[in-house]
Each structure stands twice: as structure tokens, then as C-alpha cells.
Design a protein around this motif. Sequence first.
Motif, PDB file in Angstrom:
ATOM      1  N   VAL A 101       0.812  -1.429   0.162  1.00 16.33           N
ATOM      2  CA  VAL A 101      -0.035  -0.112  -0.031  1.00 16.33           C
ATOM      3  C   VAL A 101       0.899   1.124  -0.011  1.00 16.33           C
ATOM      4  O   VAL A 101       1.775   1.458   0.871  1.00 16.33           O
TER       5      VAL A 101
ATOM      6  N   ALA B  58      -2.239  -1.520  -3.624  1.00 18.85           N
ATOM      7  CA  ALA B  58      -3.335  -0.625  -3.341  1.00 18.85           C
ATOM      8  C   ALA B  58      -2.939   0.845  -3.006  1.00 18.85           C
ATOM      9  O   ALA B  58      -1.588   0.948  -2.505  1.00 18.85           O
TER      10      ALA B  58
ATOM     11  N   LEU C  19      -8.476   2.308  -2.997  1.00 17.89           N
ATOM     12  CA  LEU C  19      -9.389   2.103  -1.855  1.00 17.89           C
ATOM     13  C   LEU C  19     -10.498   3.217  -1.714  1.00 17.89           C
ATOM     14  O   LEU C  19     -10.219   4.286  -2.393  1.00 17.89           O
TER      15      LEU C  19
ATOM     16  N   ILE D  30      -7.960  -1.907   4.018  1.00 21.18           N
ATOM     17  CA  ILE D  30      -7.153  -2.977   3.312  1.00 21.18           C
ATOM     18  C   ILE D  30      -7.188  -3.953   4.536  1.00 21.18           C
ATOM     19  O   ILE D  30      -7.065  -5.338   4.126  1.00 21.18           O
TER      20      ILE D  30
END
Length: 152
Positions: free
Chosen positions: A90, A107, A124, A136
Motif C-alpha cells: 500500500v 493498493a 481504496l 485493506i
Amino acid sequence: DGVLTDDRVWVDQNGKETIAASRSDGMGLEMLRRLTDIEVIVMSKETNPVVTARCNKLGIQVFQSVNQKEKALVDLIDEKKINSKEVVYVGNDLNDIDCFPIVGYAAVPNDAFVTARRHADLVLDHPGGFGAVREICEMLIEKFSIQKYKGS
């Protein structure tokens, strides 16, 4: 900076920096740790010790002052002897994009830099510092629980 926080920093007249972080994200990380065997690691370019302080409070391993995230990520994957395709990354900015092709899933929070959003597998619903990490974590917990139930 931009994932666990909203990418802003407050600086007082003495140059001391502070940030705001979401307790909801912290709860997501705690649930992830309690309900799965997924390891969470923070890699940050930031040099301010507030990053380490927050990660220590959350019980997360942290690497700070990382200028070459791609190399650091590859080294970490090699050191831990894990399959890079089992890594979820992420990130939120330009210095994260080179890590995206290395991992199985990338992400970004919904307020990530536009180029990062274009390169990510998932944008997201929540912004950084306002629930993106919790989101997440909940996705991973659900995926882990389903796999565990199916015996895979």
C-alpha cells in the motif's frame, strides 16, 4: 505519510513536526495481527522519528529514511524468503510506484497521487489517515478467513 496519515504535517515555531493518525487504522492493524498470520511492515522515506514512534505503538516493524523503496522491498522479500506475489503493498506517491510490479497486489488510498492511482491494482474507498489502512486490513482478514475456511 499518506497511507497511515493524511500526508500533512504540522510544524510549530521551533520546527517540531507532528502528524495525525487514525485510531481506526490502528484497530484494523490490531485485528489483522490477532486474526491472521499476516506480517505488516512500514517502509517510509520520512526521517522524522514520529514514524517509528507510531509504528512502535502499533507493534509494527518499521524501516525509516528509505530512499530506494524498490531495492529495500526486494531485499526484504529475499531476506524473509517469501514469494513476492504474496505481498500486498500500500503506497500513495511516486516513490511507491516502482514497488507495485514487484508484489502480488498494490493498493493506494483514494487520495493518492494520480499517477500512483493509475498504476495500482486497487484504489481504496478511504483516504490516507482516514480509514484506508482499516479498509485493506478488513479485506485481508476476510480473504484470510475464507481461505482458512476452505482449507487452502
